[in-house]
Design a protein around this motif. Structure first.
Motif: not given
Ligand SMILES: Cc1cc2nc3c(=O)[nH]c(=O)nc-3n(C[C@H](O)[C@H](O)[C@H](O)COP(=O)(O)O)c2cc1C
Ligand code: SF4
Ligand code: FES
Lengths: 189, 456
Positions: B166, B168-169, B184, B353
């Motif tokens: 991911a 976005i993490c 996340g 997300c």
């Protein structure tokens, strides 16, 4: 073949998941205890992502409902806390996958060095569309986003390792290696 | 050859093992830091002018000085999520120099008075996770981690943990959520992690490269570090070079190298991949504005452009870009800007997300509209539509992913509007994805001019 608009592999977003049993060897249970020990009392949930990787590895690379429920039990959290995590992260599979999944990076830098041609080549050779599993259940071709190997493009992830600077010839050899069962797993290294 | 801070010992055989690393002077900064006060270390880092290497370029010393003093339980978290397209330097560093990261984590934890620190690495780098795990075990076995490190009375536990795919993490608050075993989803700021972070405690999140610069700064002093580079761009930086160049790879540069030298000299990229000319460059990872060739080596004012924070952003977003994470992607004239914009938009749509509507819906719109332009289904009004969508995302979201999705689109339209127009006006020609490979841009320009002349 790579030209479709829909980029979302919706197969992973179903919250329901599938039944399929779960195996947890003593080795994995010991490993889970070790992973839990790395986080403070009351914060053991932090180990969830790493534990899910281990459990998925042991269960043919996917997470059944039973597997997720088992992880919830081991961590003392609610099953929904596991489901919502599994459905968020792209590396967890909620249904069976091909034995060998070629996860091609399809992002910009790899595209500049011929990733799209190579994906087409591989699909054609295996006789599948992107995302499909071959009839013998052996292979699957997927497009994924940047894997942090942009300078070594075109590349793909196969199991635990990256295959870089790919060419059609290298793809042929890789497919043969898979068929011959010569692909190494990290746990064996 | 420029000065090397991080890669100085990279070619020493066995440098990834504890013994060899220690022999080259490894872990000396921990010994030194244990004799300093935390404030003294933070002061050295402030003096060094070190700026975060994760993308935003925030001064590290200043970030450290914000750490909440009301709550004595602090954490340091290393951001090894590296997933910004174009960036692959952290992986290289961790594979080759795992002990330098651990040394940096210990020294930085001493400065931050943190006794429990983590390295969060992206799930795809599983073999690197194992390298770090092994190296951490070696560090424990040699007394650099655990209780009462080298008899100093200082305790530190350090562990590595992983994500699972991911992008976005990599955003620091999403990373903290993920590290707590959750989805996340970025948190609303304030409060900033320095006040309320991991497990609600004050937390500093730093990039791998930032942390790895700290041992050198502690050993040699902040002032020495600040002598390298120009102005507020101090020290060295790793650049991940990819795309249509001869020698893609990771290069350590002093922050003063001219962009032209970086692209053309054999010491770095080695010039273009083939005889096809340079068309554009994304100099700092997919999130930063794309620059056309004519604005890459020289700024709009005609000055030489340098690989520094300031020079790269000279001209703002109108004629400049950002050095960002150092993901330097070069495109030659076979590459289609519209296709590339679609590629990036798809990436951001895939990675959103989904918490805020402008980002969740907007990135989907960007993907759809760029897709239809690229595939010959575009409409005249689509270009303005794209502009409108990106403007409505920017600044209206919880985390900067929204902006990161908007900027590349805005810059592509700003600098390559003619290419978007070509896609609308010659839909049949762009249906083959290699349209610019067969038809160089000069010919395309001729076609466009001819059509315009006929319309008059
Ligand atoms: C969408 C998004 C993705 C990010 N990805 C990364 C990343 O992969 N690695 C990283 O170090 N920083 C990443 N960042 C920046 C971090 O939020 C944070 O600023 C950084 O880790 C701070 O470290 P630094 O000050 O040492 O740069 C990302 C930011 C955003 C908004
Ligand atoms: S901007 Fe996008 S990625 Fe960031 S919080 Fe909002 S929806 Fe999530
Ligand atoms: S763009 Fe393919 S690995 Fe980064």
């Amino acid at each position: 073949m790579t030209e479709k608009l829909s980029n979302d592999d919706k197969s992973n977003s179903s919250p329901s998941g599938r039944l399929g049993g779960v195996i947890l060897s003593d080795k994995t249970i010991a490993r889970i205890e070790l992973l839990k020990s790395r986080f403070p009392e009351g914060k053991k949930k932090s180990a969830l992502l790493t534990i899910l990787h281990e459990v998925q590895d042991e269960n043919n690379d996917w997470l059944s409902v039973e597997a997720m429920d088992k992880v919830a039990e081991v961590l003392g959290i609610l099953p929904i806390e596991v489901y919502e995590v599994v459905s968020f992260y792209s590396m967890y599979n909620q249904k069976p996958v091909g034995k060998y999944v070629f996860e091609f990076c399809r992002t910009s830098c790899c595209v500049t060095r011929g990733a799209e041609d190579l994906m087409d080549y591989t699909c054609k050779k295996l006789g599948v569309e992107m995302g499909e599993v071959t009839a013998d259940g052996l292979f699957q071709v997927k497009g994924v986003e940047c894997l942090g190997a942009c300078g070594y493009a075109p590349m793909l992830q196969l199991g635990d390792f990256y295959q870089e600077f790919l060419t059609p010839e290298k793809m042929d050899a890789l497919i043969e290696d898979c068929k011959a069962g010569k692909i190494q797993k990290l746990s064996a290294v | 050859m420029g000065k090397k801070i991080l890669l100085e010992h990279i070619n020493v055989p066995g440098i990834e093992t504890y013994e060899v690393y220690r022999k080259t002077g490894g872990y000396a900064s921990v010994e030194k830091a244990l004799k300093m006060t935390p404030t003294e270390i933070v002061e050295e880092v402030k003096k060094s002018g070190l700026r975060g290497r994760g993308g935003a370029g925030f001064p590290t010393g200043m970030k450290w000085s914000f750490i909440g003093k009301n709550n004595p339980t602090h954490h340091l978290v290393c951001n090894a999520d590296e997933s910004e397209p174009g960036t692959f330097k952290d992986r290289y560093l961790m594979e080759k120099l795992p002990h330098l990261l651990i040394e940096g984590m210990i020294t930085s934890s001493i400065a931050l008075e943190a006794h429990l620190s983590y390295i969060y690495i992206r799930g795809e780098y599983m073999w690197v996770y194992r390298i770090l795990e092994r190296a951490i075990n070696e560090a424990y076995a040699n007394g650099w981690l655990g209780k009462n490190i080298k008899g100093s009375g200082f305790d530190l536990d350090l562990h590595v943990t992983c994500g699972a795919g991911a992008y976005i993490c990599g955003e620091e608050t999403a990373l903290i959520e993920s590290l707590e075993g959750k989805r996340g989803n970025p948190r609303i700021k304030p409060p900033f992690p320095a006040v309320v972070g991991l497990y609600g405690n004050p937390t500093v999140v730093n990039n791998v490269e930032t942390i790895m610069d700290v041992p050198w700064i502690v050993m040699n002093g902040g002032e020495e570090f600040a002598k390298i580079g120009i102005g507020k761009s101090t020290g060295t930086k790793l650049i991940s070079a990819s795309g249509n160049i001869k020698k893609p790879g990771v290069y350590e540069i002093e922050l003063n190298v001219p962009v032209e030298e970086f692209v053309m000299s054999d010491e770095y990229c080695g010039g273009m991949q083939t005889d096809r000319p340079l068309k554009a460059c994304v100099p700092g990872g997919s999130s930063v504005p794309i620059l056309p060739a004519e604005l890459l080596f020289k700024t709009a004012k005609g000055e030489q452009r340098l690989m520094t924070y300031e020079s790269m952003s000279d001209g703002g977003f109108a004629t400049g870009s950002m050095i960002g994470s150092g993901g330097f992607i070069v495109y030659d004239d076979r590459q289609c800007i519209v296709r590339n914009t679609w590629n990036f938009s798809r990436f951001y749509h895939h990675e959103s997300c989904g918490q805020c509507s402008p980002c969740r819906e907007g990135t989907g719109w960007l993907e759809k509209v760029t897709w239809r332009l690229e595939h010959g289904f575009g409409r005249e009004e689509d270009i303005d539509l794209l502009w409108d969508i990106q403007r409505k995302i920017e600044g209206n979201t919880i985390c900067p992913l929204g902006d990161a999705a908007a900027w590349p689109v805005a810059a592509a339209i700003r600098h390559f509007r003619h290419e978007f127009e070509y896609h609308v006006r010659f839909p049949e020609k762009v249906k083959d994805r290699k349209h610019f490979e067969y038809e160089p841009w000069e010919k395309v320009k001729y076609l466009m001019a001819k059509q315009e002349a006929m319309a008059v």
